[in-house]
Design a protein around this motif. Structure first.
Motif, PDB file in Angstrom:
ATOM      1  N   ALA A 222       0.805  -1.220   0.000  1.00 38.33           N
ATOM      2  CA  ALA A 222       0.000   0.000   0.000  1.00 38.33           C
ATOM      3  C   ALA A 222       0.836   1.268   0.000  1.00 38.33           C
ATOM      4  O   ALA A 222       0.430   2.290  -0.574  1.00 38.33           O
ATOM      5  N   VAL A 223       2.001   1.228   0.635  1.00 38.47           N
ATOM      6  CA  VAL A 223       2.810   2.448   0.770  1.00 38.47           C
ATOM      7  C   VAL A 223       3.984   2.471  -0.203  1.00 38.47           C
ATOM      8  O   VAL A 223       4.777   3.419  -0.173  1.00 38.47           O
ATOM      9  N   ASP A 224       4.102   1.470  -1.057  1.00 37.35           N
ATOM     10  CA  ASP A 224       5.305   1.355  -1.879  1.00 37.35           C
ATOM     11  C   ASP A 224       5.517   2.562  -2.788  1.00 37.35           C
ATOM     12  O   ASP A 224       6.631   3.086  -2.895  1.00 37.35           O
ATOM     13  N   GLU A 225       4.469   3.021  -3.444  1.00 31.71           N
ATOM     14  CA  GLU A 225       4.623   4.141  -4.380  1.00 31.71           C
ATOM     15  C   GLU A 225       5.081   5.401  -3.657  1.00 31.71           C
ATOM     16  O   GLU A 225       6.001   6.099  -4.117  1.00 31.71           O
ATOM     17  N   ARG A 226       4.471   5.698  -2.524  1.00 33.96           N
ATOM     18  CA  ARG A 226       4.858   6.874  -1.750  1.00 33.96           C
ATOM     19  C   ARG A 226       6.301   6.750  -1.255  1.00 33.96           C
ATOM     20  O   ARG A 226       7.090   7.697  -1.327  1.00 33.96           O
ATOM     21  N   LYS A 227       6.643   5.569  -0.776  1.00 33.68           N
ATOM     22  CA  LYS A 227       7.979   5.339  -0.243  1.00 33.68           C
ATOM     23  C   LYS A 227       9.042   5.489  -1.335  1.00 33.68           C
ATOM     24  O   LYS A 227      10.062   6.161  -1.149  1.00 33.68           O
ATOM     25  N   MET A 228       8.797   4.866  -2.487  1.00 36.39           N
ATOM     26  CA  MET A 228       9.785   4.926  -3.560  1.00 36.39           C
ATOM     27  C   MET A 228       9.917   6.335  -4.126  1.00 36.39           C
ATOM     28  O   MET A 228      10.995   6.756  -4.527  1.00 36.39           O
ATOM     29  N   SER A 229       8.814   7.083  -4.140  1.00 39.56           N
ATOM     30  CA  SER A 229       8.873   8.475  -4.583  1.00 39.56           C
ATOM     31  C   SER A 229       9.820   9.276  -3.697  1.00 39.56           C
ATOM     32  O   SER A 229      10.606  10.097  -4.185  1.00 39.56           O
ATOM     33  N   ILE A 231      12.299   7.952  -1.751  1.00 38.21           N
ATOM     34  CA  ILE A 231      13.655   7.409  -1.886  1.00 38.21           C
ATOM     35  C   ILE A 231      14.340   7.957  -3.136  1.00 38.21           C
ATOM     36  O   ILE A 231      15.543   8.239  -3.129  1.00 38.21           O
ATOM     37  N   GLN A 232      13.582   8.140  -4.209  1.00 36.08           N
ATOM     38  CA  GLN A 232      14.169   8.654  -5.455  1.00 36.08           C
ATOM     39  C   GLN A 232      14.691  10.079  -5.304  1.00 36.08           C
ATOM     40  O   GLN A 232      15.533  10.530  -6.080  1.00 36.08           O
ATOM     41  N   LYS A 233      14.214  10.798  -4.289  1.00 35.02           N
ATOM     42  CA  LYS A 233      14.694  12.152  -4.040  1.00 35.02           C
ATOM     43  C   LYS A 233      15.988  12.173  -3.245  1.00 35.02           C
ATOM     44  O   LYS A 233      16.601  13.231  -3.066  1.00 35.02           O
ATOM     45  N   THR A 234      16.397  11.008  -2.752  1.00 29.77           N
ATOM     46  CA  THR A 234      17.593  10.921  -1.930  1.00 29.77           C
ATOM     47  C   THR A 234      18.831  10.834  -2.812  1.00 29.77           C
ATOM     48  O   THR A 234      18.886  10.029  -3.741  1.00 29.77           O
ATOM     49  N   ALA A 235      19.815  11.645  -2.518  1.00 30.36           N
ATOM     50  CA  ALA A 235      21.007  11.705  -3.373  1.00 30.36           C
ATOM     51  C   ALA A 235      21.873  10.462  -3.247  1.00 30.36           C
ATOM     52  O   ALA A 235      22.490  10.022  -4.211  1.00 30.36           O
ATOM     53  N   MET A 236      21.925   9.879  -2.040  1.00 26.20           N
ATOM     54  CA  MET A 236      22.793   8.725  -1.809  1.00 26.20           C
ATOM     55  C   MET A 236      21.995   7.582  -1.193  1.00 26.20           C
ATOM     56  O   MET A 236      20.882   7.765  -0.719  1.00 26.20           O
ATOM     57  N   MET A 237      22.554   6.393  -1.221  1.00 22.63           N
ATOM     58  CA  MET A 237      22.041   5.194  -0.551  1.00 22.63           C
ATOM     59  C   MET A 237      20.667   4.757  -1.053  1.00 22.63           C
ATOM     60  O   MET A 237      19.902   4.160  -0.306  1.00 22.63           O
ATOM     61  N   LEU A 241      18.433   2.054   0.893  1.00 22.05           N
ATOM     62  CA  LEU A 241      17.151   2.464   1.466  1.00 22.05           C
ATOM     63  C   LEU A 241      16.003   1.615   0.942  1.00 22.05           C
ATOM     64  O   LEU A 241      15.056   1.330   1.669  1.00 22.05           O
ATOM     65  N   LYS A 242      16.095   1.200  -0.319  1.00 26.01           N
ATOM     66  CA  LYS A 242      15.066   0.308  -0.852  1.00 26.01           C
ATOM     67  C   LYS A 242      15.055  -1.010  -0.083  1.00 26.01           C
ATOM     68  O   LYS A 242      13.995  -1.526   0.283  1.00 26.01           O
TER      69      LYS A 242
END
Length: 273
Positions: A222-229, A231-237, A241-242
């Motif tokens: 249920a939260v995967d799309e929000r979470k990955m959105s 994480i994609q903003k994170t410059a490193m790791m 994080l995934k």
């Protein structure tokens, strides 16, 4: 490379290897995450729980966090929380303690976490809740007097500890007679026997156990799309994080779905005498 390293870490945890080093590493990781992941709409760090047909009321403000709040709802459902003194050990960014404080009318809720940066972040994110405080402290040496609390909560945190039996004994010490310990976390299926011994060191009486895994996987979906959105903003790791967050396609997601890792909830009580 990240996936191979993560597999190595999981296997080390399963063997019980390097407990003090793992505890130090978890503290460092959560300090880093609290410095870098500063979004005001992320009060939770757990995997969540969404069982079929289990509806409970939330305000519009809290509705986006339903999946994460689900772990706390199941942990507290049916307990005598009104007027109780509640301690959450491993309170993270404070969303779960905030839910208990705002919805269940306890006398007070104390959140305790080993990471100073995370406690600082929790205080900022939850300053609007007057009966809620956060402190820095070690789960294996709780900085509270005997019989200080009526309910102790521990959600998705104990896998980080170096000495789970010491933690269990500390829970029993700070619980008042008749008090309740409500716990939830994941373990490899091969570790359950050891978990029984570890938590059994408390001398508390086991009341119930529930396998939450299907509902946890549903929450991760249920939260995967929000979470990955995010994480994609994170410059490193990003890859780490995934894996760490249990996103779809991660090792932990796969092991939870296959049953190689089991997400359990347990309740214990402290006898009156």
């Amino acid at each position: 490379m990240t996936s191979r390293a993560f597999v190595y870490i999981l296997r080390a945890v399963e063997r019980g290897a390097f407990p003090k080093s793992r505890k130090w590493a978890w503290k460092r990781l959560y300090n880093i995450l609290s410095r870098t992941w500063r979004d005001s709409d992320w009060r939770f760090m757990n995997y969540g729980y969404m069982p079929a047909g289990d509806a409970f009321a939330l305000t519009a403000e809290d509705e986006p966090e339903r999946a994460f709040i689900g772990l706390y709802h199941q942990a507290m459902a049916g307990l005598p929380v009104e007027g109780a003194r509640v301690l959450e050990v491993g309170s993270g960014r404070g969303g779960g303690a905030r839910y208990i404080a705002r919805y269940m009318a306890p006398a007070a809720v104390t959140g305790l976490d080993y990471s100073p940066e995370t406690v600082r972040r929790a205080r900022q994110l939850n300053a609007d809740t007057p009966n809620l405080t956060f402190e820095v402290g070690d789960a294996e040496a709780l900085p509270f007097a005997d019989a200080s609390f009526d309910i102790v909560v521990n959600i998705e945190s104990s896998h980080c500890y170096a000495n789970v039996p010491a933690f269990a004994r500390e829970v029993a010490r700070v619980l008042a007679p008749g008090g309740c310990f409500t716990w939830a976390d994941m373990r490899a299926s091969t570790m359950i026997e050891g978990l029984d011994r570890d938590l059994g060191a408390s001398g508390l009486v086991l009341e119930s156990e529930t396998n939450l895994s299907p509902g946890v996987v549903s929450a991760l979906d249920a939260v995967d799309e929000r979470k990955m959105s995010r994480i994609q903003k994170t410059a490193m790791m990003r890859r780490f994080l995934k894996e760490f967050s249990g996103a779809k396609g991660s090792i932990l997601y796969g092991t939870l779905k296959s049953g190689a890792v089991v997400y359990l909830a347990r309740r214990y009580h402290k006898p009156l005498a």
